[in-house]
Design a protein around this motif. Structure first.
Motif, mmCIF file in Angstrom:
data_model
loop_
_atom_site.group_PDB
_atom_site.id
_atom_site.type_symbol
_atom_site.label_atom_id
_atom_site.label_comp_id
_atom_site.label_asym_id
_atom_site.label_seq_id
_atom_site.Cartn_x
_atom_site.Cartn_y
_atom_site.Cartn_z
ATOM 1 N N GLU A 43 0.701 -1.270 -0.214
ATOM 2 C CA GLU A 43 0.261 -0.003 0.127
ATOM 3 C C GLU A 43 0.874 1.021 -0.255
ATOM 4 O OE1 GLU A 43 -3.465 0.640 2.858
ATOM 5 O OE2 GLU A 43 -3.556 -1.965 2.330
ATOM 6 N N GLN A 44 1.278 1.812 -1.040
ATOM 7 C CA GLN A 44 1.156 3.574 -1.034
ATOM 8 C C GLN A 44 0.814 4.780 -1.835
ATOM 9 O OE1 GLN A 44 2.260 0.550 -3.223
ATOM 10 N NE2 GLN A 44 4.241 -0.341 -2.801
ATOM 11 N N LEU A 46 0.183 7.485 -3.527
ATOM 12 C CA LEU A 46 0.020 7.859 -5.229
ATOM 13 C C LEU A 46 -0.132 9.295 -5.708
ATOM 14 C CD1 LEU A 46 0.276 4.362 -6.827
ATOM 15 C CD2 LEU A 46 2.000 5.004 -6.349
ATOM 16 N N THR A 47 -0.300 9.583 -4.837
ATOM 17 C CA THR A 47 -1.359 11.383 -4.908
ATOM 18 C C THR A 47 -0.430 12.351 -6.455
ATOM 19 O OG1 THR A 47 -2.608 11.203 -3.010
ATOM 20 C CG2 THR A 47 -2.017 13.033 -4.068
ATOM 21 N N ASP A 48 -0.502 12.484 -7.045
ATOM 22 C CA ASP A 48 0.320 12.988 -7.758
ATOM 23 C C ASP A 48 0.996 12.329 -8.436
ATOM 24 O OD1 ASP A 48 -1.732 15.431 -7.014
ATOM 25 O OD2 ASP A 48 -0.084 15.637 -5.715
ATOM 26 N N CYS A 49 1.049 11.195 -8.504
ATOM 27 C CA CYS A 49 2.448 10.700 -9.651
ATOM 28 C C CYS A 49 1.771 9.742 -10.373
ATOM 29 C CB CYS A 49 2.365 9.195 -8.880
ATOM 30 S SG CYS A 49 3.567 9.490 -6.899
ATOM 31 N N TYR A 50 2.647 9.653 -11.863
ATOM 32 C CA TYR A 50 1.864 9.054 -13.052
ATOM 33 C C TYR A 50 3.149 8.420 -12.715
ATOM 34 C CZ TYR A 50 1.779 14.375 -14.916
ATOM 35 O OH TYR A 50 1.071 15.353 -15.457
ATOM 36 N N VAL A 51 1.858 7.074 -12.641
ATOM 37 C CA VAL A 51 2.809 5.643 -12.946
ATOM 38 C C VAL A 51 2.341 5.281 -13.710
ATOM 39 C CG1 VAL A 51 1.969 3.305 -11.088
ATOM 40 C CG2 VAL A 51 1.735 5.724 -10.322
ATOM 41 N N ILE A 52 3.633 4.698 -14.378
ATOM 42 C CA ILE A 52 4.006 3.578 -15.703
ATOM 43 C C ILE A 52 3.752 1.926 -14.924
ATOM 44 C CG2 ILE A 52 5.618 2.610 -17.104
ATOM 45 C CD1 ILE A 52 7.410 5.440 -16.476
ATOM 46 N N TYR A 116 -8.126 -4.348 -12.708
ATOM 47 C CA TYR A 116 -7.500 -4.235 -11.094
ATOM 48 C C TYR A 116 -7.067 -3.438 -9.973
ATOM 49 C CZ TYR A 116 -6.501 -6.137 -6.404
ATOM 50 O OH TYR A 116 -5.624 -5.667 -5.322
ATOM 51 N N PHE A 117 -5.583 -3.866 -10.846
ATOM 52 C CA PHE A 117 -4.514 -2.440 -10.934
ATOM 53 C C PHE A 117 -4.383 -1.608 -10.776
ATOM 54 C CE2 PHE A 117 -1.978 -6.942 -10.222
ATOM 55 C CZ PHE A 117 -1.912 -6.958 -9.713
ATOM 56 N N ILE A 118 -5.034 -0.911 -12.311
ATOM 57 C CA ILE A 118 -5.285 0.261 -12.613
ATOM 58 C C ILE A 118 -6.889 1.065 -11.756
ATOM 59 C CG2 ILE A 118 -7.050 1.770 -13.898
ATOM 60 C CD1 ILE A 118 -5.496 -0.503 -16.803
ATOM 61 N N GLN A 119 -7.317 0.042 -11.144
ATOM 62 C CA GLN A 119 -7.970 0.544 -10.562
ATOM 63 C C GLN A 119 -7.498 1.164 -8.836
ATOM 64 O OE1 GLN A 119 -11.121 -1.849 -8.622
ATOM 65 N NE2 GLN A 119 -12.325 -0.454 -7.682
ATOM 66 N N LEU A 120 -6.733 -0.131 -8.731
ATOM 67 C CA LEU A 120 -5.692 0.829 -7.731
ATOM 68 C C LEU A 120 -4.940 2.089 -7.607
ATOM 69 C CD1 LEU A 120 -4.148 -2.815 -6.323
ATOM 70 C CD2 LEU A 120 -6.061 -1.634 -4.804
ATOM 71 N N ILE A 121 -4.558 1.398 -8.477
ATOM 72 C CA ILE A 121 -3.353 3.059 -8.876
ATOM 73 C C ILE A 121 -4.854 4.104 -8.718
ATOM 74 C CG2 ILE A 121 -2.565 4.477 -10.869
ATOM 75 C CD1 ILE A 121 -1.560 1.794 -11.477
ATOM 76 N N GLN A 123 -6.933 4.759 -7.085
ATOM 77 C CA GLN A 123 -7.591 4.894 -5.996
ATOM 78 C C GLN A 123 -6.443 5.157 -5.264
ATOM 79 O OE1 GLN A 123 -8.549 0.871 -5.196
ATOM 80 N NE2 GLN A 123 -10.816 0.836 -5.319
ATOM 81 N N ARG A 124 -5.632 5.572 -4.890
ATOM 82 C CA ARG A 124 -4.254 5.538 -4.158
ATOM 83 C C ARG A 124 -4.429 7.138 -4.725
ATOM 84 N NH1 ARG A 124 -0.988 -0.121 -3.980
ATOM 85 N NH2 ARG A 124 -2.188 -0.979 -2.945
ATOM 86 N N GLY A 125 -4.398 7.957 -5.397
ATOM 87 C CA GLY A 125 -3.871 9.332 -6.614
ATOM 88 C C GLY A 125 -3.256 9.199 -7.173
ATOM 89 N N GLY A 126 -3.058 7.826 -8.134
ATOM 90 C CA GLY A 126 -2.527 7.763 -9.622
ATOM 91 C C GLY A 126 -2.865 8.279 -10.329
ATOM 92 N N PHE A 127 -1.777 8.419 -11.452
ATOM 93 C CA PHE A 127 -2.490 8.742 -12.495
ATOM 94 C C PHE A 127 -1.820 7.804 -13.783
ATOM 95 C CE2 PHE A 127 -2.011 10.149 -17.762
ATOM 96 C CZ PHE A 127 -3.065 11.126 -17.236
#
Length: 319
Positions: A43-44, A46-52, A116-121, A123-127
């Motif tokens: 659990e991290q 990811l607010t304001d992060c660009y997540v690859i 599933y993993f896109i939803q996680l990203i 939910q944690r504030g990532g793009f």
């Protein structure tokens, strides 16, 4: 024991991010020097992060009788991204979240895992910035977006193809994603840009008319039609709550993007006008995710296609 979704997922590996080092000071930094590699099972914030996130899959292309090889796209794109420069005024927060793989031809399971993993990203504030992989990426990406929010979703697709074929016989491919989405939505909000008549049957044109979908053909995508195209894009975005952008690299002319599953010899040019429209789309506050589809490194020449894809993502991060 791994869950079903974990079975198709591998966390990020810091060793794949390598490149040139000009210096350690802030003004010399490149993406490979600032990237954070994570395991999405932890659990991290990811607010304001660009997540690859990679989607190493071309099973849909194989089923569609296309040129396989796009499953290698994510690892090659990471090499193209590694040397991109970091600009301090953007306060870039880059995260590599690993890769979803398609094992044993289990496309539907891989799509479910991707969602599933896109939803996680989200939910944690990532793009999410998802690296394909064939255009079967679209339905998996959609599953994650709809699990995240039931608000009105709009999809803009730069593509030579509508990708709205009905699965026959009930088998999804890289060309059925938008048909599958249409079955899930009361009304699909979909704007394809770069469509080519030579790449779509009459049945597909009839289908998009039945779904009340408007489109922009490649032959009309040029500066002379700028006002009408801008108006169409702005009107589309105004009518939705949030936006997902997918870029199928076969939308571009073969000279600029030879490394794709299905070449478009007379596709659009990634010129100043394209970048104007692209910037218009990515500057929208409604944009919450993007993916790059159909990059096939086996057919690339001088890394042209990889560099073009990297440039698009660079523009996202620096918008």
């Amino acid at each position: 024991m791994k869950t079903k979704n974990q079975k198709y997922y591998t966390p990020a590996d810091r060793k794949v991010w390598t490149g040139r080092i000009d210096g350690a000071s802030e003004e010399h930094l490149r993406w490979h020097q600032v990237i954070t590699c994570i395991d999405l099972n932890d659990e991290q914030d990811l607010t304001d992060c660009y997540v690859i996130l990679g989607f190493a899959c071309d099973e849909g292309v194989r089923r569609n009788l296309g040129r396989t090889g796009a499953a290698k796209g994510p690892e090659v794109l990471i090499k193209a991204l590694s040397n991109l420069p970091v600009f301090r005024d953007k306060k870039t927060k880059l995260v590599d979240a690993g890769t979803v793989y398609c094992s044993d031809h289990q496309l539907e399971n891989a799509q479910e895992s991707l969602g599933y993993f896109i939803q996680l990203i989200l939910q944690r504030g990532g793009f999410p910035m998802v690296l394909g992989g064939g255009h079967e990426i679209t339905f998996g990406h959609y599953l994650g977006l709809k699990s995240y929010s039931r608000n009105k979703l709009g999809i803009i697709n730069f593509d030579a193809h509508f990708d709205i074929r009905k699965p026959e016989p009930e088998i999804a491919t890289s060309g059925t994603g938008f048909y599958q989405i249409a079955q899930q939505e009361e009304k699909i909000n979909y704007l394809p840009i770069g469509i080519q008549k030579i790449s779509n049957t009459q049945a597909l044109f009839d289908a998009v008319k039945d779904y009340q979908i408007n489109w922009i053909e490649a032959q009309h995508f040029h500066k002379a039609n700028s006002e009408a195209i801008i108006q169409q894009v702005e009107s589309f975005i105004a009518g939705i709550d949030y936006l997902y952008l997918t870029v199928d690299l076969d939308v571009f002319a073969a000279s600029c993007a030879p490394g794709v599953s299905a070449l478009a010899h007379n596709g659009i040019q990634p010129d100043a006008f394209f970048l104007e429209i692209f910037q218009l789309i990515i500057s929208s506050e409604k944009l919450i995710s993007i993916d790059i589809a159909e990059f096939n490194p086996a057919y690339d020449i001088d890394n042209r296609t990889a560099k073009l894809a990297a440039d698009l993502l660079f523009n996202i991060v620096n918008r």
